[in-house]
Design a protein around this motif. Structure first.
Motif, short mmCIF file in Angstrom:
data_model
loop_
_atom_site.label_atom_id
_atom_site.label_comp_id
_atom_site.label_asym_id
_atom_site.label_seq_id
_atom_site.Cartn_x
_atom_site.Cartn_y
_atom_site.Cartn_z
N ARG A 57 60.83 34.07 25.73
CA ARG A 57 59.37 33.98 25.60
C ARG A 57 58.85 32.55 25.68
N THR A 58 59.66 31.60 25.21
CA THR A 58 59.14 30.23 25.13
C THR A 58 59.55 29.36 26.31
N THR A 59 60.50 29.83 27.12
CA THR A 59 60.95 29.00 28.24
C THR A 59 60.08 29.26 29.46
N ASP A 60 59.42 28.20 29.89
CA ASP A 60 58.62 28.28 31.11
C ASP A 60 59.52 27.78 32.24
N LEU A 61 59.90 28.67 33.13
CA LEU A 61 60.90 28.34 34.15
C LEU A 61 60.51 27.12 34.99
N LEU A 110 66.28 25.04 23.22
CA LEU A 110 66.34 25.46 21.82
C LEU A 110 65.19 24.85 21.01
N ALA A 111 64.80 23.63 21.37
CA ALA A 111 63.68 22.99 20.67
C ALA A 111 62.41 23.82 20.86
N ASP A 112 62.23 24.37 22.06
CA ASP A 112 61.06 25.22 22.33
C ASP A 112 61.15 26.52 21.53
N ALA A 113 62.36 27.12 21.52
CA ALA A 113 62.52 28.40 20.83
C ALA A 113 62.32 28.25 19.33
N TYR A 114 62.77 27.12 18.79
CA TYR A 114 62.68 26.91 17.34
C TYR A 114 61.42 26.13 16.93
N VAL A 168 60.68 13.10 30.69
CA VAL A 168 60.62 14.38 29.95
C VAL A 168 59.44 14.36 28.97
N SER A 169 59.22 13.21 28.33
CA SER A 169 58.06 13.10 27.42
C SER A 169 56.78 13.37 28.19
N ALA A 170 56.68 12.76 29.38
CA ALA A 170 55.47 12.95 30.20
C ALA A 170 55.29 14.41 30.56
N LEU A 171 56.38 15.05 30.99
CA LEU A 171 56.29 16.47 31.38
C LEU A 171 55.89 17.34 30.19
N ARG A 172 56.45 17.05 29.04
CA ARG A 172 56.16 17.89 27.87
C ARG A 172 54.77 17.62 27.30
N ALA A 177 54.81 23.16 25.30
CA ALA A 177 55.63 24.37 25.16
C ALA A 177 54.77 25.56 24.73
N ALA A 178 55.15 26.73 25.24
CA ALA A 178 54.36 27.94 24.92
C ALA A 178 54.77 28.50 23.57
#
Lengths: 379, 126
Positions: A57-61, A110-114, A168-172, A177-178
């Motif tokens: 659910r939280t991973t945006d491909l 995992l950071a997104d999921a948790y 990665v910081s810029a992308l996030r 994260a959803a």
């Protein structure tokens, strides 16, 4: 009295369940409690599936692949610069660089999921990126003990890790994260009803949800284009840092300007650039309000793009372009050489501002069209 | 109205359980009801959560958190209800199941259908 699970056991299981669904899963396990053994078996059977479902659910491909690309390219760039092509071709470099990338991606997933949907703070994406890069380093620590020949040299890890962290910081920041997808739920129980009137309202609700989802996708693609500009400035920051060593005064100035501009634009894009689709559980009135608010927010961001995007990037481009003539004031021909770059930068900024104003006008028309629609469906 | 996504066998069971449980549909009760429906197959609680998440993403069910209760250690339940799209998906599944049943009964004969009908009545106690 109904037996309840031991507190320590519950605490440990609770730590392993993602915060977004911790309360209900722990509650259900508690309700089913018969014995310590049954509780542990129940928890062990449930946990992997709950975590897996949360990851799905939280991973945006799209974002996940972009992050993977950013991390791998960072390590690859560092390897090319420090050790050159022989490392990649003769020492299984491509494979070795994939290992820290995979570790970082796993940690980010995992950071997104948790992630706790109730807790959001501005630096969260940066902390998560740091966690991902730290996991890449950890994987190398383990690898150097188990199979040292597959470990990536420390210099590449430090240089690539720094660049990964930035990208990665810029992308996030741009694509948050959803973490608060459907799990939020309805405030109270409502039984569904049937009938022609309800069907009509449902129809409208679906329409507004679809519009909102489409808008969210449009904003994402638009942000991706804006990201290209940030990547250009980030690269300039990277070269600017190198220039610092060559020319202490001018290099430091250009590097500083580029880093400041990139950081400022990334932060502003995070603040103003994101859009969210209307939640599935929102009613019609709330959905329209949310959709309108998203449109207005985007319109305002586009109207003021000069102040938070085009302007700072232009300043960074100018500083970068004028670096050589400023460092060599006696060579006047250098000014002529950088002139096309400066002109192109100004034209690009002007076009960007013009295009954004047009897009803002289109959004205003969409906002205006919501008025009669609201009257028709909410009166 | 958009056409609902196609739903699998297990999703049909979970939707049926939510429909039957009405306002009392949450993890534990849905697991119990699906266990009854899927007899003699064993169903894990985790599989129920995964399916509920998927159904919610498809927009077939909606959820909300209830008030915390002491028998759950002061934790809330996540309750579920069918959305209109979910109701329609379930109706379509029921119609398909009826067609399958009619076809089988037609081929294997009315006696066979009667025997099965009696066996089901015994099992469900109706």
């Amino acid at each position: 009295m109904k037996p309840s699970p031991p507190k320590v056991l519950e605490f440990v299981v609770g730590l392993l369940i993602p915060p977004a669904c911790r309360q209900e899963v722990l509650g259900d396990l508690c309700e089913r409690y018969l014995s310590r053994r049954q509780y542990m078996l129940d928890a062990m059977g449930t946990l992997p599936l709950v975590v897996g479902s949360r990851v799905r659910r939280t991973t945006d491909l799209q974002v996940f692949l972009m992050q993977g690309f950013a991390v791998y390219i960072s390590f690859l760039g560092a390897a090319c610069q420090l050790l050159g092509a022989p490392f990649l071709h003769e020492h299984s470099g491509f494979l070795r660089l994939a290992i820290p990338t995979a570790a970082a991606l796993l940690a980010l997933m995992l950071a997104d999921a948790y992630a706790n949907p109730e807790k959001r703070w501005p630096l969260k994406p940066i902390v998560e990126a740091a966690f991902g890069v730290a996991s890449a380093f950890l994987s190398q620590g383990v690898l150097s003990v188990v199979r040292g020949e597959l470990a990536v040299p420390a210099g590449i890890m430090i240089s690539g890790g720094g660049m990964s962290m930035l990208l990665v910081s810029a992308l996030r920041l741009i694509f948050p994260a959803a973490a608060n997808r459907p799990q939020e739920g309805l405030p109270n129980a409502r039984l569904s009803t049937r009938g022609p009137i309800v069907e009509e309202v449902k129809m409208s609700l679906i329409e507004i949800r679809e519009k909102s989802q489409k808008f969210e996708k449009t904003v994402r693609w638009s942000n991706l284009k804006l990201l290209v500009g940030i990547l250009v400035v980030s690269s300039m920051a990277f070269f600017g840092m190198r220039a610092m060593m060559a020319d202490p005064v001018i290099g430091r100035f250009v590097g500083g300007v580029a880093i400041t501009a990139a950081s400022y634009v990334i932060y502003q894009l995070y603040r103003r650039g994101s859009a969210r689709a209307v939640p599935r559980d929102a009613n019609l009135e709330t959905s329209i309000e949310l959709y309108r608010a998203q449109l207005e927010r985007r319109r305002n961001a586009l109207r003021g793009i000069w102040t938070w995007y085009a302007g700072p990037i232009l300043v960074a481009l100018m500083a970068f372009g004028m670096q050589a003539p400023l460092a060599n004031p006696d060579q006047l021909d250098l000014w002529l050489k950088v002139a096309p770059f400066v002109v192109l930068s100004i034209v690009w900024s002007g076009l960007m501002a013009y295009q954004s104003r047009r897009a803002a006008s289109n959004l205003q028309r969409e906002i205006d069209s919501l008025g009669p629609w609201e009257k028709q469906h909410l009166s | 109205m958009p056409k609902p996504d196609s739903i699998g066998h297990f999703e049909q069971l979970v939707l049926t359980a939510i429909l039957a449980l009405r306002e009392d549909a949450y993890g534990v009760t849905i697991h119990g009801k699906v266990g009854e429906l899927a007899r003699p197959k064993e169903i894990s609680l985790g599989a129920i959560y995964v399916t509920l998440d998927r159904l919610e993403d498809k927009g077939l069910v909606a959820s909300w958190l209830s008030d915390p209760t002491p028998e759950r250690g002061g934790r809330a339940k996540r309750c579920y209800r069918l959305e209109a799209v979910g109701e329609r998906a379930l109706q379509e599944s029921a119609v398909t199941a009826k067609r399958i049943w009619d076809t089988i009964a037609e081929v294997w004969g009315k006696e066979w259908a009667k025997q099965w009908g009696k066996r089901w009545s015994k099992e469900t106690g109706s």
